[in-house]
Design a protein around this motif. Structure first.
Motif, PDB file in Angstrom:
ATOM      1  N   GLN A   1      -4.710   2.974   9.049  1.00 56.94           N
ATOM      2  CA  GLN A   1      -5.358   2.269   7.949  1.00 56.94           C
ATOM      3  C   GLN A   1      -4.420   1.192   7.389  1.00 56.94           C
ATOM      4  O   GLN A   1      -4.833   0.049   7.159  1.00 56.94           O
ATOM      5  N   ALA A   2      -3.161   1.585   7.149  1.00 66.31           N
ATOM      6  CA  ALA A   2      -2.208   0.634   6.570  1.00 66.31           C
ATOM      7  C   ALA A   2      -1.995  -0.571   7.489  1.00 66.31           C
ATOM      8  O   ALA A   2      -1.848  -1.706   7.017  1.00 66.31           O
TER       9      ALA A   2
ATOM     10  N   ILE B   1       4.568  -1.525   3.347  1.00 66.69           N
ATOM     11  CA  ILE B   1       3.930  -0.201   3.351  1.00 66.69           C
ATOM     12  C   ILE B   1       4.866   0.776   2.641  1.00 66.69           C
ATOM     13  O   ILE B   1       5.986   1.009   3.096  1.00 66.69           O
TER      14      ILE B   1
ATOM     15  N   LEU C   1      -1.240   5.634   8.851  1.00 61.03           N
ATOM     16  CA  LEU C   1      -0.667   4.333   9.221  1.00 61.03           C
ATOM     17  C   LEU C   1      -1.658   3.438   9.961  1.00 61.03           C
ATOM     18  O   LEU C   1      -1.533   2.215   9.921  1.00 61.03           O
TER      19      LEU C   1
ATOM     20  N   CYS D   1       0.996   5.230   1.708  1.00 61.00           N
ATOM     21  CA  CYS D   1       0.334   6.252   2.527  1.00 61.00           C
ATOM     22  C   CYS D   1       1.392   7.124   3.201  1.00 61.00           C
ATOM     23  O   CYS D   1       2.586   6.869   3.090  1.00 61.00           O
TER      24      CYS D   1
ATOM     25  N   THR E   1       0.851  -1.173   0.000  1.00 58.66           N
ATOM     26  CA  THR E   1       0.000   0.000   0.000  1.00 58.66           C
ATOM     27  C   THR E   1       0.895   1.235   0.000  1.00 58.66           C
ATOM     28  O   THR E   1       2.124   1.120   0.137  1.00 58.66           O
TER      29      THR E   1
ATOM     30  N   TYR F   1       3.807  -8.304   2.786  1.00 55.19           N
ATOM     31  CA  TYR F   1       3.141  -7.002   2.786  1.00 55.19           C
ATOM     32  C   TYR F   1       4.142  -5.901   3.095  1.00 55.19           C
ATOM     33  O   TYR F   1       4.927  -6.007   4.042  1.00 55.19           O
TER      34      TYR F   1
ATOM     35  N   PRO G   1      -4.705   2.008   1.317  1.00 54.34           N
ATOM     36  CA  PRO G   1      -4.597   1.681   2.746  1.00 54.34           C
ATOM     37  C   PRO G   1      -5.961   1.488   3.419  1.00 54.34           C
ATOM     38  O   PRO G   1      -6.054   0.734   4.394  1.00 54.34           O
TER      39      PRO G   1
END
Lengths: 328, 310
Positions: free
Chosen positions: A15-16, A34, A13, A8, A6, A32, A105
């Motif tokens: 949300q992420a 970020i 963060l 952002c 994702t 995964y 996110p």
């Protein structure tokens, strides 16, 4: 290996992390990452706010002349413009990834994405439409908004690591260096509108109309929600909810479905309310309130245009002249 | 021989009595009540009016020819150079075939590269060309046409800021709303002004081929070539026909064929419907001046004006 990522800034963060937690529960074989449009050195997050997921800062992925892009774009434009640059970085630096999936996110993944993984074995790109059927009225958003901003939602894109997807990413990157702006009259809407070209330029593009994908305010009109006794969410009693996109939802305004839509209230769509309540709880548990206090280092003060009336007065004779010339 | 029908988005009374059309003419008056037609005519330019009527024409042809299973729509600027069999083959079990304006990025737009039309202009007009469409009769097709008709009749304006551009831009929704939509990626289909820079042609006796692979060209669209003021790209900069002997030969052959149909008598007739005036295409110094003045307007919008002392 499938790499999910994702993008952002620090203020998102929560949300992420919520997305990462959902992937850990449902698709533990995904790696995964970020992508962070921000600087950790400036923010200096306390230990309890450092996410338990690898973060990759945008200034570390070798975007040519990144500073000029920061100067050109506002925060929305910048956050979207870097998307294909991250994908390209993963293609070049994570050769073990056979597929790369981008999620916004503000998405929660509810189920293993088995069919999606399978589809990525044969398709170069997977795109999800905003809506798979006509919109029922001219409330916001309707078909005209999608014509202006793109028929596919770019809160999600799945890409196989192959020649076609790489060619698409190279083309997309080139477009976004200068033209990731919002200027509807000029045919521009960030990274998203450009992706309309994908099925015209490339043959191996899957438009995936599974109703459980990328469920969001823009397609609620065609999707009714119910729950099986085991808790699985169903759409129109047939398709299982795979991932929900809480675009424009604010946990501090929990009675609004999204700041971008006018079609429904929760009292009209009580079927979907529990899904938002769940998201609200997860965000708050993931320190949403603390993260939102961190301003993004790349943010610029919004440009305020003064003297609109003066400008209009100057333009009036120019417009008259243009009209005269055009009508011969 | 395929049956051909001419949909006339105009008043047939304007036609001379001795004009003999070898093909049946379906006038727009047969599709709308007089008041509906008037309403459409008042709100649109002639180009928008014809576009707004297109889905209803298609519905009417399906209804009038109940045994017909496949229907091809072609703009009057289209010229078929080959049997339509490959089109009918692709159409099997499909709802609609769409041809994109471009099948690959032109690669000559962006900073420092100023070719026009650029890709963002295509976003404004729609990526799939509505001058050629191929349908099969099916429930899905009925639904598609009914939806398209409802959109095109009420919103066929050319207004980029609102996301509108004739009947054509609505086709962007077709592949996501309906099943059985094929996007045809074959360069031998729909050869035209906008894709000729990427396609060289070769004439071989009476047929035309793509120069790089010898594939026969199925059909061409002469919009913007026959009449440079027609279509969405009157100021295109990519193709200079004078420097393309293949294009000049094709255009020459087309002009001869059209001239043989007594064009002069017809071009003088002004469209009866579409009362909103079309902006004339300006060229030369007028074009240079309007472009410069538009840029000046943009500059006025963005220039920093210091705060005045109170």
């Amino acid at each position: 290996m499938t790499l999910a990522f994702t993008i952002c800034s620090i203020n998102y963060l929560a949300q992420a992390r919520t997305l990462g937690d959902s992937l850990r529960r449902t698709n533990p074989d995904y790696q995964y990452v970020i992508g962070l449009v921000d600087k950790l050195s400036t923010a200096n997050l306390p230990a309890d706010l450092v996410p338990d997921y690898p973060m990759l800062e945008v200034d570390k992925i070798g975007i040519p002349d990144f500073q000029a892009m920061c100067d050109r774009y506002d925060i929305t434009e910048l956050n979207t413009a870097v998307k294909p640059f991250f994908i390209d970085y993963f293609y070049k630096n994570r050769p073990e990834a056979t597929a790369v999936i981008y999620f916004d996110p503000d998405i929660i993944v509810f189920q293993p994405l088995t069919e999606l993984n399978k589809a990525l074995e044969t398709n170069s790109l997977i795109l999800t439409p905003h809506t798979c059927s006509p919109t029922p009225d001219w409330e916001r958003p309707n078909e005209l908004h999608h014509l202006n901003t793109g028929v596919f939602n770019l809160g999600f894109i799945g890409l196989r690591t192959d020649k076609i997807a790489r060619a698409f990413v190279d083309w997309w990157k080139e477009r976004l260096v200068y033209e990731c702006r919002i200027d509807l009259c000029e045919g521009l809407f960030v990274d998203q509108h450009w992706v309309n070209f994908a099925p015209a330029y490339y043959q191996n593009v899957c438009i995936d109309k599974y109703l459980g994908y990328n469920v969001a305010y823009w397609n609620l009109h065609e999707r009714q929600f119910s729950q099986r006794p085991d808790g699985t969410w169903l759409i129109n009693e047939t398709d299982e909810l795979r991932f929900f996109h809480y675009s424009g939802y604010n946990p501090f305004r929990p009675d609004d479905i999204s700041k971008y839509q006018t079609r429904y209230t929760f009292s009209q769509r009580s079927d979907v309310k529990p899904l938002f309540d769940l998201y609200c709880r997860e965000l708050l548990a993931n320190a949403n309130e603390q993260y939102t206090k961190y301003p993004c280092v790349y943010i610029k003060p919004p440009t305020i245009k003064r003297y609109q009336r003066v400008r209009k007065a100057i333009k009036l004779p120019i417009n008259r002249l243009i009209s005269l010339l055009q009508h011969r | 021989m395929p049956a051909v029908v001419i949909g006339l988005a105009d008043d047939p009374d304007q036609l001379s009595q001795d004009l003999q059309s070898p093909y049946p003419i379906l006038p727009v008056g047969a599709l709308f009540s007089a008041s509906e037609r008037q309403h459409l005519s008042d709100q649109y330019t002639p180009v928008e009016f014809a576009a707004a009527c297109k889905p209803r024409f298609l519905n009417a042809v399906f209804a009038r020819y109940p045994t017909v299973e496949t229907l091809l729509y072609a703009d009057p600027n289209v010229l078929f150079l080959h049997s339509t069999q490959p089109i009918l083959d692709r159409l099997r079990n499909q709802t609609l075939l769409l041809t994109p304006y471009l099948l690959q990025a032109p690669g000559d737009t962006g900073p420092g590269k100023k070719a026009w039309p650029d890709e963002k202009h295509l976003q404004n007009i729609g990526l799939y060309n509505a001058d050629f469409l191929a349908f099969t009769r099916s429930t899905e097709t009925t639904q598609l046409l009914s939806w398209w008709q409802s959109r095109a009749e009420t919103r066929a304006y050319i207004d980029f800021c609102k996301g509108l551009c004739t009947d054509q831009i609505w086709l962007m929704h077709a592949p996501v709303f309906f099943g059985g939509i094929t996007i045809v990626h074959d360069p031998s289909w729909h050869v035209a002004l906008w894709n000729l820079p990427q396609r060289q042609l070769h004439q071989r006796e009476t047929t035309w081929q793509l120069a790089d692979n010898g594939q026969p060209v199925l059909f061409v669209n002469m919009k913007g070539l026959f009449n440079p003021d027609e279509g969405f790209f009157p100021h295109q900069t990519r193709l200079n026909p004078a420097k393309r002997p293949d294009v000049m030969a094709l255009l020459q052959a087309y002009r001869q064929q059209v001239a043989a149909k007594e064009l002069a008598a017809l071009t003088a007739i002004r469209p009866a419907y579409g009362m909103k005036p079309l902006l004339p295409v300006v060229r030369g110094w007028r074009r240079t001046a309007t472009t410069a003045l538009t840029a000046l307007n943009k500059w006025v919008d963005t220039i920093y004006l210091p705060a005045l002392p109170r």
